[in-house]
Write a protein that holds these residues in place. Structure first.
Motif, mmCIF file in Angstrom:
data_model
loop_
_atom_site.group_PDB
_atom_site.id
_atom_site.type_symbol
_atom_site.label_atom_id
_atom_site.label_comp_id
_atom_site.label_asym_id
_atom_site.label_seq_id
_atom_site.Cartn_x
_atom_site.Cartn_y
_atom_site.Cartn_z
ATOM 1 N N TYR A 93 30.081 -67.934 -13.143
ATOM 2 C CA TYR A 93 29.392 -67.687 -11.766
ATOM 3 C C TYR A 93 30.106 -67.038 -10.714
ATOM 4 N N TYR A 94 29.882 -65.626 -10.197
ATOM 5 C CA TYR A 94 30.462 -64.844 -9.031
ATOM 6 C C TYR A 94 29.621 -64.815 -8.410
ATOM 7 N N CYS A 95 29.374 -64.563 -7.138
ATOM 8 C CA CYS A 95 29.067 -64.462 -5.775
ATOM 9 C C CYS A 95 28.877 -62.666 -5.768
ATOM 10 N N ALA A 96 28.245 -61.804 -5.585
ATOM 11 C CA ALA A 96 28.713 -60.685 -4.949
ATOM 12 C C ALA A 96 28.239 -59.975 -3.901
ATOM 13 N N ALA A 97 28.071 -59.176 -3.500
ATOM 14 C CA ALA A 97 28.120 -57.988 -1.938
ATOM 15 C C ALA A 97 27.853 -57.269 -1.908
ATOM 16 N N ASP A 98 27.172 -56.191 -1.282
ATOM 17 C CA ASP A 98 27.030 -54.875 -1.534
ATOM 18 C C ASP A 98 25.847 -54.352 -0.462
ATOM 19 N N PHE A 99 25.913 -53.595 0.396
ATOM 20 C CA PHE A 99 24.953 -53.051 0.825
ATOM 21 C C PHE A 99 23.466 -51.940 0.494
ATOM 22 N N SER A 100 24.105 -51.985 -0.659
ATOM 23 C CA SER A 100 22.339 -50.993 -1.658
ATOM 24 C C SER A 100 22.130 -52.546 -2.677
ATOM 25 N N ARG A 101 20.915 -53.192 -2.687
ATOM 26 C CA ARG A 101 20.134 -54.104 -3.733
ATOM 27 C C ARG A 101 20.365 -52.702 -4.539
ATOM 28 N N GLY A 102 20.012 -52.068 -5.011
ATOM 29 C CA GLY A 102 20.061 -51.467 -6.280
ATOM 30 C C GLY A 102 21.537 -51.229 -7.162
ATOM 31 N N GLN A 103 22.680 -51.399 -6.442
ATOM 32 C CA GLN A 103 24.006 -51.826 -6.744
ATOM 33 C C GLN A 103 24.344 -52.575 -7.040
ATOM 34 N N LEU A 104 23.320 -54.204 -7.056
ATOM 35 C CA LEU A 104 23.554 -55.589 -7.145
ATOM 36 C C LEU A 104 22.880 -55.679 -8.479
ATOM 37 N N VAL A 105 21.543 -55.028 -8.523
ATOM 38 C CA VAL A 105 20.576 -54.858 -9.804
ATOM 39 C C VAL A 105 21.949 -54.117 -10.921
#
Length: 122
Positions: A93-105
């Motif tokens: 399981y990995y945690c991730a961060a981005d300013f853009s929700r779209g990029q995360l999804v």
């Protein structure tokens, strides 16, 4: 520099629960969207859950109703509460961060943690 450090993984029997944590540093945490992903051996990494800066949440169908994503902006920590675990939940399981929700999804966040292993046995 963004740093994400996951913890809380382990081995559990089917039907059990685990809570994953992700400690964040190096950026404006409260402004970023955060997410959890997982990757089982021999499979592609898949999106599990996302939480926006406004705390709105989205879940993959496979975990909906069993997993809960939450964030503590004061502690700069992301959580994933996992209940009713199944052997199919076994993965890194990995945690991730981005300013853009779209990029995360879309599975393309700019920042990743190193992962924490979850093993669910029958």
């Amino acid at each position: 520099q963004v740093q994400l450090v996951e913890s809380g993984g382990g081995s559990v029997q089917a039907g059990g629960s685990l809570r994953l944590s992700c400690a964040a540093s190096g950026y404006s945490y409260s402004s970023y969207c955060m997410g959890w992903f997982r990757q089982a051996p021999g499979t592609q990494r898949e999106w599990v859950a996302v939480i926006g800066s406004d705390r709105s949440t989205s879940y993959a169908d496979s975990v909906k109703g069993r997993f809960t994503i939450a964030r503590d902006n004061y502690q700069r920590t992301l959580y994933l509460q996992m209940t009713s675990l199944k052997p199919d939940d076994t993965a890194m399981y990995y945690c991730a961060a981005d300013f853009s929700r779209g990029q995360l999804v879309a599975g393309n966040p700019r920042n990743w943690g190193q992962g924490t292993q979850v093993i669910v046995s029958t």
